[in-house]
Scaffold this motif. Structure first.
Motif, PDB file in Angstrom:
ATOM      1  N   GLY A  98       0.817  -1.202   0.000  1.00  0.00           N
ATOM      2  CA  GLY A  98       0.000   0.000   0.000  1.00  0.00           C
ATOM      3  C   GLY A  98       0.853   1.256   0.000  1.00  0.00           C
ATOM      4  O   GLY A  98       1.946   1.292  -0.559  1.00  0.00           O
ATOM      5  N   GLU A 219      -5.730   8.753   4.471  1.00  0.00           N
ATOM      6  CA  GLU A 219      -6.773   8.241   5.372  1.00  0.00           C
ATOM      7  C   GLU A 219      -6.353   6.920   6.032  1.00  0.00           C
ATOM      8  O   GLU A 219      -6.585   6.710   7.219  1.00  0.00           O
ATOM      9  CB  GLU A 219      -8.065   8.039   4.572  1.00  0.00           C
ATOM     10  CG  GLU A 219      -9.311   7.910   5.413  1.00  0.00           C
ATOM     11  CD  GLU A 219      -9.882   9.246   5.871  1.00  0.00           C
ATOM     12  OE1 GLU A 219     -10.894   9.215   6.592  1.00  0.00           O
ATOM     13  OE2 GLU A 219      -9.314  10.314   5.525  1.00  0.00           O
ATOM     14  N   ASP A 220      -5.723   6.050   5.271  1.00  0.00           N
ATOM     15  CA  ASP A 220      -5.411   4.734   5.847  1.00  0.00           C
ATOM     16  C   ASP A 220      -4.189   4.755   6.761  1.00  0.00           C
ATOM     17  O   ASP A 220      -3.854   3.733   7.358  1.00  0.00           O
ATOM     18  CB  ASP A 220      -5.284   3.662   4.759  1.00  0.00           C
ATOM     19  CG  ASP A 220      -4.013   3.782   3.936  1.00  0.00           C
ATOM     20  OD1 ASP A 220      -3.417   4.879   3.907  1.00  0.00           O
ATOM     21  OD2 ASP A 220      -3.615   2.777   3.318  1.00  0.00           O
ATOM     22  N   TRP A 221      -3.521   5.901   6.891  1.00  0.00           N
ATOM     23  CA  TRP A 221      -2.489   6.051   7.915  1.00  0.00           C
ATOM     24  C   TRP A 221      -3.114   6.440   9.249  1.00  0.00           C
ATOM     25  O   TRP A 221      -2.424   6.540  10.260  1.00  0.00           O
ATOM     26  CB  TRP A 221      -1.472   7.123   7.523  1.00  0.00           C
ATOM     27  CG  TRP A 221      -0.567   6.751   6.390  1.00  0.00           C
ATOM     28  CD1 TRP A 221      -0.601   5.615   5.622  1.00  0.00           C
ATOM     29  CD2 TRP A 221       0.520   7.527   5.887  1.00  0.00           C
ATOM     30  NE1 TRP A 221       0.385   5.646   4.672  1.00  0.00           N
ATOM     31  CE2 TRP A 221       1.095   6.802   4.805  1.00  0.00           C
ATOM     32  CE3 TRP A 221       1.065   8.765   6.231  1.00  0.00           C
ATOM     33  CZ2 TRP A 221       2.182   7.287   4.080  1.00  0.00           C
ATOM     34  CZ3 TRP A 221       2.142   9.249   5.511  1.00  0.00           C
ATOM     35  CH2 TRP A 221       2.700   8.514   4.438  1.00  0.00           C
ATOM     36  N   GLN A 223      -5.830   4.872  10.683  1.00  0.00           N
ATOM     37  CA  GLN A 223      -6.667   3.776  11.189  1.00  0.00           C
ATOM     38  C   GLN A 223      -5.862   3.048  12.264  1.00  0.00           C
ATOM     39  O   GLN A 223      -5.142   2.109  11.984  1.00  0.00           O
ATOM     40  CB  GLN A 223      -7.029   2.810  10.042  1.00  0.00           C
ATOM     41  CG  GLN A 223      -7.555   3.475   8.784  1.00  0.00           C
ATOM     42  CD  GLN A 223      -8.877   4.183   8.985  1.00  0.00           C
ATOM     43  OE1 GLN A 223      -9.713   3.748   9.760  1.00  0.00           O
ATOM     44  NE2 GLN A 223      -9.075   5.288   8.276  1.00  0.00           N
ATOM     45  N   ALA A 231     -10.526   8.823  11.870  1.00  0.00           N
ATOM     46  CA  ALA A 231      -9.423   9.442  11.130  1.00  0.00           C
ATOM     47  C   ALA A 231      -9.517  10.963  11.201  1.00  0.00           C
ATOM     48  O   ALA A 231      -8.506  11.652  11.377  1.00  0.00           O
ATOM     49  CB  ALA A 231      -9.437   8.965   9.678  1.00  0.00           C
TER      50      ALA A 231
END
Length: 264
Positions: A98, A219-221, A223, A231
């Motif tokens: 990712g 955004e996925d950093w 979680q 977030a």
């Protein structure tokens, strides 16, 4: 001063070699734009928090006019690293699928040596101010995290900044901390114009600039399993931390000035 912040995204195409001097096993890698990068992995020791610190610290440095290699988001495909012979590296690559973060590789750059290179008091004060502001513990004589490239001083590696986020408790107290570790800063002896730097930098780091930088965090950093915050809530804490610390900059400026007086 720009307020529309944006980072390019590249796809990593080749793992060249590990950079063993980094505690989190960064690597030299090549991307699909044919440039080489120093790649920082989300699967390394401090995970995405180190990448967030690297991103925020680096982009604040750039917003203040300091020389920073370009930061890019670096996508690692799920198939990447399967042929890597070193098990430790293979695990790191597999755990970093990712979005990661990378710095443009400054080919031919040499490590800054404070014995060889004297830094101008204005630039020294700017770098000390930056590191006191973002609570960067890692710009010491032992590990300067600066490079000389084309006869100019470049800043690298802000992943040890914003260390309040490793506990994520009482950020308001951390935001107003004096940051006593500034006493170990490699450029503190030359930092003679901290008050003037403080006045200038507080004009540059507007709420819009800081918000633009914080909004870069993918955004996925954000979680995190260990907290219940969304977030958006996590992102807002980073912004409020930076705003609060800026509004109380006299606390860390006084600490740096007092530490410098003891040195000289």
């Amino acid at each position: 001063m720009k307020t529309n912040f944006n980072l390019r995204t590249v796809n990593v195409t080749r793992y060249i070699s590990p950079l063993r001097e980094g505690g989190s096993l960064p690597a030299l890698a090549e991307a699909d734009d044919d440039f080489k990068y120093v790649l920082k992995f989300r699967g390394a020791g401090h995970g995405v928090k180190a990448l967030i610190a690297e991103l925020i610290g680096g982009e604040i440095a750039r917003a203040l006019g300091m020389k920073m290699p370009e930061l890019v988001f670096a996508n690692l495909d799920e198939a990447f690293g399967r042929t890597e012979a070193d098990e430790e590296i293979q695990d790191l690559l597999q755990g970093s699928q990712g979005m990661n973060l990378a710095l443009h590789f400054l080919s031919g750059a040499i490590n800054f040596d404070p014995v060889v290179t004297v830094v101008d008091p204005v630039l020294a004060s700017q770098i000390v101010w930056l590191d006191a502001y973002i609570t960067n513990v890692d710009r010491t004589f032992r590990n300067t995290n600066m490079l000389i490239w084309h006869k100019e001083l470049w800043l690298i590696d802000h992943g040890a900044s914003l260390y309040f986020h490793h506990s994520w408790t009482n950020w308001e107290k951390h935001a107003q901390s004096p940051f006593a570790l500034i006493k170990d800063h490699v450029l503190l002896p030359q930092a003679t114009v901290l008050s003037e730097t403080d006045s200038a930098f507080k004009q540059l780091l507007t709420p819009e600039v800081l918000e633009g930088i914080v909004n870069l965090i993918p955004e996925d950093w954000l979680q995190w399993e260990e907290v219940e915050d969304t977030a958006a809530e996590l992102r807002n804490v980073y912004l409020q931390f930076l705003l609060t610390r800026l509004n109380h900059s006299e606390i860390f400026i006084k600490e740096a000035q007092n530490a410098r007086e003891k040195l000289i």
